[in-house]
Every structure is written in structure tokens, then in C-alpha cells.
Design an enzyme around this catalytic site. Sequence first.
Site, PDB file in Angstrom:
ATOM      1  N   TYR A 289       0.850  -1.194   0.000  1.00  0.00           N
ATOM      2  CA  TYR A 289       0.000   0.000   0.000  1.00  0.00           C
ATOM      3  C   TYR A 289       0.884   1.241   0.000  1.00  0.00           C
ATOM      4  O   TYR A 289       1.873   1.306   0.733  1.00  0.00           O
ATOM      5  CB  TYR A 289      -0.881   0.046   1.251  1.00  0.00           C
ATOM      6  N   HIS A 300      -7.407  -0.254  -1.406  1.00  0.00           N
ATOM      7  CA  HIS A 300      -6.836  -1.353  -2.181  1.00  0.00           C
ATOM      8  C   HIS A 300      -5.323  -1.169  -2.252  1.00  0.00           C
ATOM      9  O   HIS A 300      -4.820  -0.055  -2.378  1.00  0.00           O
ATOM     10  CB  HIS A 300      -7.421  -1.385  -3.592  1.00  0.00           C
ATOM     11  N   LYS A 331      -3.964  -4.356  -9.780  1.00  0.00           N
ATOM     12  CA  LYS A 331      -2.702  -4.027  -9.127  1.00  0.00           C
ATOM     13  C   LYS A 331      -1.567  -4.164 -10.140  1.00  0.00           C
ATOM     14  O   LYS A 331      -1.710  -4.839 -11.153  1.00  0.00           O
ATOM     15  CB  LYS A 331      -2.459  -4.957  -7.932  1.00  0.00           C
TER      16      LYS A 331
END
Length: 353
Positions: A289, A300, A331
Amino acid sequence: MNLLKTQLKGDRVLAGKEAVAELYKTGYFGRPKDDGLELSLVEAAYLQSRGKLDIELEGKLLGFRAFFEQASLRQQNFELKYIVYKDLKERGYYVQPSAADFRVYPRGSHPGKSAAKIFVHVLSERQPLSVKLLQESVASAENVHKQFILAVVDEESDLTFYEIKSASPKGEMPEPFPAVKADATFLEDRVIAWDAEASGALYSRGFYGKMLDPERLQLSLVESLYLFSRGVIVVRDRKGKIFSFDEFVEKASEIEGSFLRKYSAYKALRDSGHVVKTGFKFGTHFRVYRKVESIEKIPHSEYLVNVIPEDYEFRLPVMSGAVRLANSVRKRMLFAVEKGEEVEYLDIGRVKM
């Protein structure tokens, strides 16, 4: 219709001066020479398949099959390169051979109008890919402001394109270290911090570990060593003996052979301001993160990260699976290459050409 007459010589196909006007000036095929035009094997095969030229070898006319077989003998991965070249041409790109395999010009442009923007390297799904050579190729492309694309040809001759670039991820998390050293115990394969105040601060403001209950914090091995190295926790064994840094590393490495490599990447990511958590649910070492403002509203994660040694060789089906999963959960897939105390990152993602 009279086709251009060409000669197969080594790993090139040679055409006369008339080919310069007919092939190079109209389609930018080949490279003009004093006595004519020099074509690569893939260019010649592409043009032959479209009825643009005849190819002779020692006075014998070669059909497409015969030339394709000859070219495959003369150039490694010829058939793979032909598949990729043909695909890119049919997408409307101007493509020229290069040391990387191909250089590709932006749509609407061509040699002489602007510089190529993409280097394309071609591999079969069965071929291993050295991380060291990959990093060198990416660096070479980036040094001349080019995008590096890996074109992978699977066993059914379908293509998947991957953009590969170096990365320097930067997070935005301050480190909320408590002012006291909290006592912690190394159990079987994890560590528990016992101080309620320190545990709460580490969890709520730094997203370290997971609360065992309202007062005690469970920490992973990499989290524990990082906090230990920062003087935030004191780690004891189950009989109360205090670990030294080296003793902790030795015990953790007995539990997990790649521990120190994982720790190097964890430390680098934490030091650059990220929150780093296990990526087990995604089949990776870490999920990362950029910033976590509240445990109640966890965003997310930005990246999935796998840690690899600098002598690693990718197996492309494995790499493909990792990248596809990362893309499917929105991602980026980073591979952290551990080089002693240094960590370098490769960002790999699928792209459409």
C-alpha cells in the site's frame, strides 16, 4: 507480374537497386546499401508471402516453404520472430530489425519521420528468461527513451505482449514508532508483542501485524526484524533470553529459507514509505500500500510483489500467471530483485499493441 529478384546470402537477402524505390521508399523494408537493398530474413519472408519478390539460393528458386526452412536453419527463433513481425505489420506498425529483435515506430510515423518508440524482444513460452539479461535489456531501452516490450509466443502461436520497466515505488506513510521498547516473544513461526500501548500504535498507525486481542499484537517474521532493527521491540525466546539481530536472522532463516531475501525487500519498501503486508492470498510474497490512513478504511493495495534473487530465471508461464492475477485485481506486479543490500524493481504488465 515480374517479381523482384533477390539472393539469399547468409542471414540476409540481397536485392538490386530497383528494390530501394519499390520496397524501402514505399514501405521502409530493409536497409539501402551502395549496390542495392539488404533485407532481414523475416522481412524477406513477409514480402515473399505477399508476392513481392523471388528468392534464390545458389541459382535455385526457393518457394516459401524452402525459404522458411532455410531461414530457420540460419537464424535462431526465426519462426517466432516471423510470427511477431507479421502480427505487428498487420496491426499497421512500421517495424525494423534491431539488436533487441525489433524496433517499432508509433502509428502514423515511420523511419525518417520520427524515432522508434518501442523495442520488442521475442521469446517462446518454453524459453527461460534471465533476470540479469532482462534488466540489462530494459536499462538499454530506457537509456534511449524507448518502451521495452516482451512478445511471448505460446505453443499455439498466439501472442501476449508485456511491458517491462524499471520502477522506484514511493510511499507516503510516516513511521509511527512508539517511544518505548516493547517486549515481544518469538514463538514457533511468529512474534507477539505484549505491550498494549505499543501494540495499538503499531497496528492502528502503521498497519503492522494483526491484533491477537485488544492488547497484544501478532507480528510476522519480517515485520518483527524490521521493528527490532529500529529499536521498537525487544525480542526474547520462550525462555526469556533476548535475541541479537544475527540470532533472530538465523532462527528465522531456519523457518524460511528465503527469509533474508524477503526481509531485504520488506525493509526497502518500508523505508520508502509503504505499508507492506503478506501477499499469500494472491500467491505473492507481499501486497503493498502506498498509504493507509485508517485501519477502518483500508484502501486497495497498489502492488503485488515477488522477491527474486539476481540470478533468477523466469519461467514464462509462471510469470504470466502472476501478471494476469495482478491485472485482474487492478494491481501492478512488481518483481523485487535482491542484490545484497540493494533492491531493484521490475514492473511487468500486459499490454495491447
